[in-house]
Design a protein around this motif. Structure first.
Motif, PDB file in Angstrom:
ATOM      1  N   GLY A 120       0.786  -1.225   0.000  1.00  0.00           N
ATOM      2  CA  GLY A 120       0.000   0.000   0.000  1.00  0.00           C
ATOM      3  C   GLY A 120       0.816   1.272   0.000  1.00  0.00           C
ATOM      4  O   GLY A 120       0.256   2.372   0.130  1.00  0.00           O
ATOM      5  N   ASN A 121       2.136   1.171  -0.139  1.00  0.00           N
ATOM      6  CA  ASN A 121       2.976   2.365  -0.229  1.00  0.00           C
ATOM      7  C   ASN A 121       2.877   2.961  -1.634  1.00  0.00           C
ATOM      8  O   ASN A 121       2.871   2.224  -2.629  1.00  0.00           O
ATOM      9  CB  ASN A 121       4.431   2.010   0.079  1.00  0.00           C
ATOM     10  N   VAL A 122       2.804   4.285  -1.712  1.00  0.00           N
ATOM     11  CA  VAL A 122       2.681   4.957  -3.002  1.00  0.00           C
ATOM     12  C   VAL A 122       4.031   4.957  -3.705  1.00  0.00           C
ATOM     13  O   VAL A 122       5.015   5.483  -3.192  1.00  0.00           O
ATOM     14  CB  VAL A 122       2.171   6.402  -2.821  1.00  0.00           C
ATOM     15  N   ILE A 123       4.070   4.368  -4.893  1.00  0.00           N
ATOM     16  CA  ILE A 123       5.278   4.388  -5.719  1.00  0.00           C
ATOM     17  C   ILE A 123       5.340   5.694  -6.502  1.00  0.00           C
ATOM     18  O   ILE A 123       6.376   6.350  -6.557  1.00  0.00           O
ATOM     19  CB  ILE A 123       5.300   3.181  -6.676  1.00  0.00           C
ATOM     20  N   TRP A 124       4.214   6.067  -7.111  1.00  0.00           N
ATOM     21  CA  TRP A 124       4.097   7.386  -7.737  1.00  0.00           C
ATOM     22  C   TRP A 124       2.625   7.747  -7.870  1.00  0.00           C
ATOM     23  O   TRP A 124       1.756   6.879  -7.796  1.00  0.00           O
ATOM     24  CB  TRP A 124       4.808   7.472  -9.083  1.00  0.00           C
ATOM     25  N   ARG A 125       2.366   9.023  -8.025  1.00  0.00           N
ATOM     26  CA  ARG A 125       1.006   9.504  -8.227  1.00  0.00           C
ATOM     27  C   ARG A 125       1.034  10.705  -9.154  1.00  0.00           C
ATOM     28  O   ARG A 125       2.017  11.439  -9.217  1.00  0.00           O
ATOM     29  CB  ARG A 125       0.310   9.879  -6.912  1.00  0.00           C
ATOM     30  N   GLY A 126      -0.040  10.885  -9.904  1.00  0.00           N
ATOM     31  CA  GLY A 126      -0.181  12.037 -10.779  1.00  0.00           C
ATOM     32  C   GLY A 126      -1.562  12.640 -10.615  1.00  0.00           C
ATOM     33  O   GLY A 126      -2.555  11.918 -10.444  1.00  0.00           O
ATOM     34  N   GLU A 127      -1.642  13.955 -10.638  1.00  0.00           N
ATOM     35  CA  GLU A 127      -2.927  14.630 -10.477  1.00  0.00           C
ATOM     36  C   GLU A 127      -3.702  14.625 -11.795  1.00  0.00           C
ATOM     37  O   GLU A 127      -3.129  14.717 -12.878  1.00  0.00           O
ATOM     38  CB  GLU A 127      -2.710  16.070 -10.004  1.00  0.00           C
ATOM     39  N   LEU A 128      -5.039  14.506 -11.675  1.00  0.00           N
ATOM     40  CA  LEU A 128      -5.952  14.561 -12.807  1.00  0.00           C
ATOM     41  C   LEU A 128      -6.954  15.683 -12.592  1.00  0.00           C
ATOM     42  O   LEU A 128      -7.244  16.047 -11.457  1.00  0.00           O
ATOM     43  CB  LEU A 128      -6.693  13.231 -12.973  1.00  0.00           C
ATOM     44  N   ASP A 129      -7.483  16.226 -13.678  1.00  0.00           N
ATOM     45  CA  ASP A 129      -8.468  17.297 -13.603  1.00  0.00           C
ATOM     46  C   ASP A 129      -9.847  16.688 -13.354  1.00  0.00           C
ATOM     47  O   ASP A 129     -10.395  16.010 -14.241  1.00  0.00           O
ATOM     48  CB  ASP A 129      -8.475  18.089 -14.915  1.00  0.00           C
ATOM     49  N   PRO A 130     -10.441  16.893 -12.165  1.00  0.00           N
ATOM     50  CA  PRO A 130     -11.732  16.260 -11.858  1.00  0.00           C
ATOM     51  C   PRO A 130     -12.873  16.762 -12.733  1.00  0.00           C
ATOM     52  O   PRO A 130     -13.894  16.078 -12.863  1.00  0.00           O
ATOM     53  CB  PRO A 130     -11.954  16.614 -10.380  1.00  0.00           C
ATOM     54  N   GLU A 131     -12.726  17.937 -13.340  1.00  0.00           N
ATOM     55  CA  GLU A 131     -13.766  18.448 -14.228  1.00  0.00           C
ATOM     56  C   GLU A 131     -13.781  17.700 -15.557  1.00  0.00           C
ATOM     57  O   GLU A 131     -14.809  17.645 -16.243  1.00  0.00           O
ATOM     58  CB  GLU A 131     -13.556  19.949 -14.482  1.00  0.00           C
ATOM     59  N   LYS A 132     -12.641  17.116 -15.923  1.00  0.00           N
ATOM     60  CA  LYS A 132     -12.541  16.422 -17.210  1.00  0.00           C
ATOM     61  C   LYS A 132     -12.558  14.906 -17.068  1.00  0.00           C
ATOM     62  O   LYS A 132     -12.843  14.196 -18.031  1.00  0.00           O
ATOM     63  CB  LYS A 132     -11.250  16.846 -17.930  1.00  0.00           C
ATOM     64  N   THR A 133     -12.227  14.410 -15.886  1.00  0.00           N
ATOM     65  CA  THR A 133     -12.044  12.975 -15.700  1.00  0.00           C
ATOM     66  C   THR A 133     -13.279  12.334 -15.079  1.00  0.00           C
ATOM     67  O   THR A 133     -13.825  12.846 -14.099  1.00  0.00           O
ATOM     68  CB  THR A 133     -10.817  12.700 -14.809  1.00  0.00           C
ATOM     69  N   GLY A 134     -13.715  11.224 -15.667  1.00  0.00           N
ATOM     70  CA  GLY A 134     -14.837  10.457 -15.133  1.00  0.00           C
ATOM     71  C   GLY A 134     -14.476   8.987 -15.119  1.00  0.00           C
ATOM     72  O   GLY A 134     -13.409   8.599 -14.656  1.00  0.00           O
ATOM     73  N   ARG A 135     -15.348   8.177 -15.644  1.00  0.00           N
ATOM     74  CA  ARG A 135     -15.048   6.745 -15.756  1.00  0.00           C
ATOM     75  C   ARG A 135     -13.880   6.562 -16.726  1.00  0.00           C
ATOM     76  O   ARG A 135     -13.865   7.152 -17.809  1.00  0.00           O
ATOM     77  CB  ARG A 135     -16.263   5.993 -16.270  1.00  0.00           C
ATOM     78  N   SER A 136     -12.904   5.761 -16.331  1.00  0.00           N
ATOM     79  CA  SER A 136     -11.705   5.623 -17.152  1.00  0.00           C
ATOM     80  C   SER A 136     -11.271   4.168 -17.254  1.00  0.00           C
ATOM     81  O   SER A 136     -11.768   3.299 -16.538  1.00  0.00           O
ATOM     82  CB  SER A 136     -10.562   6.478 -16.580  1.00  0.00           C
ATOM     83  N   HIS A 137     -10.333   3.928 -18.160  1.00  0.00           N
ATOM     84  CA  HIS A 137      -9.824   2.588 -18.393  1.00  0.00           C
ATOM     85  C   HIS A 137      -8.308   2.677 -18.523  1.00  0.00           C
ATOM     86  O   HIS A 137      -7.792   3.543 -19.234  1.00  0.00           O
ATOM     87  CB  HIS A 137     -10.440   2.012 -19.670  1.00  0.00           C
ATOM     88  N   LEU A 138      -7.587   1.800 -17.818  1.00  0.00           N
ATOM     89  CA  LEU A 138      -6.129   1.784 -17.862  1.00  0.00           C
ATOM     90  C   LEU A 138      -5.631   0.600 -18.676  1.00  0.00           C
ATOM     91  O   LEU A 138      -6.142  -0.515 -18.555  1.00  0.00           O
ATOM     92  CB  LEU A 138      -5.544   1.688 -16.449  1.00  0.00           C
ATOM     93  N   VAL A 139      -4.636   0.858 -19.512  1.00  0.00           N
ATOM     94  CA  VAL A 139      -3.918  -0.207 -20.219  1.00  0.00           C
ATOM     95  C   VAL A 139      -2.432   0.063 -20.060  1.00  0.00           C
ATOM     96  O   VAL A 139      -2.013   1.195 -19.777  1.00  0.00           O
ATOM     97  CB  VAL A 139      -4.284  -0.268 -21.718  1.00  0.00           C
TER      98      VAL A 139
END
Length: 234
Positions: A120-139
């Motif tokens: 559960g340690n964070v390796i990295w994180r990036g901020e996203l714009d909540p006004e533009k981001t909704g349901r998403s898919h990662l590949v």
């Protein structure tokens, strides 16, 4: 035997503990406090004993004793539409699928994308714009993680516009954002994506049911080709 119980009440958000209950004796074997007000979904697992849940964040869960780590994330948001003269509000799931391997898990919410190790340690994180981001898919492939923001979400038994269609490329090791390709507002939607070595194929569609397969070169997102087809014949 056992059963893991999750409860969700719409209208009045309430918190209920996660419980492991014996099906033979009705005895509570273990109990873990967790915010289940936004629902609870099993999205993956590290092994046969440790599950990964999405419930107002991401949680690991050892099914034998209920232990595990938690990380709070905004995994849903309230949006609205107007059908004059009324305005209707609805809840949108704004988290991604989980990318899980033997050493890490990566997940996106509407505010951030985070890669964790198995503890559960964070390796990295990036901020996203909540006004533009909704349901998403990662590949991902061995070098890159790509967030595909769909531009729609299922709510009130219908598909609603949510956020803006775009894809963003991140370095899989460092989390550095390498490029972002954004569509015009409600121009079309992203449906699915797949890697083939360092090229990314994305299926998109517009409201008139015109579908397109697009090909991009990573990591800069250079457009290489696209082909449009009609869903009625494919």
């Amino acid at each position: 035997g056992y059963i893991i119980c999750c409860r969700k009440y719409f209208g009045h958000l309430r918190k209920f503990p996660l419980k492991n209950i014996s099906m033979q004796t009705n005895e509570v074997l273990w109990e873990r406090k967790m915010d289940l007000s936004a629902g609870c979904e099993v999205e993956g697992k590290f092994n046969d004993s440790v599950l990964l849940l999405v419930a107002s964040g991401i949680h690991s869960l050892n099914i034998n004793d209920g232990t595990g780590w938690s990380y709070e994330m905004k995994t849903n948001k309230v949006e609205s539409f107007v059908d004059y003269p009324y305005e209707y509000k609805y809840v949108v799931d704004c988290h991604s699928n989980l990318l899980v391997d033997s050493t890490s898990v990566t997940v996106a919410s509407c505010e951030e994308i985070v890669k964790f190790d198995t503890e559960g340690n964070v390796i990295w994180r990036g901020e996203l714009d909540p006004e533009k981001t909704g349901r998403s898919h990662l590949v991902k492939n061995k070098d890159y993680v790509v967030l595909i923001n769909l531009g729609f979400a299922k709510a009130m038994r219908k598909f609603k516009d949510s956020g803006r269609p775009y894809f963003a490329v991140f370095d899989a090791e460092s989390g550095k954002k390498l490029c972002v390709h954004e569509r015009q507002q409600n121009a079309d939607y992203f449906l699915d994506a797949k890697f083939c070595e360092d090229t990314l194929f994305i299926i998109s569609a517009d409201k008139k049911e015109h579908f397109t397969v697009e090909k991009y070169l990573m990591p800069d997102g250079v457009a290489l080709a696209k082909k449009t087809f009609n869903s009625t014949s494919t």
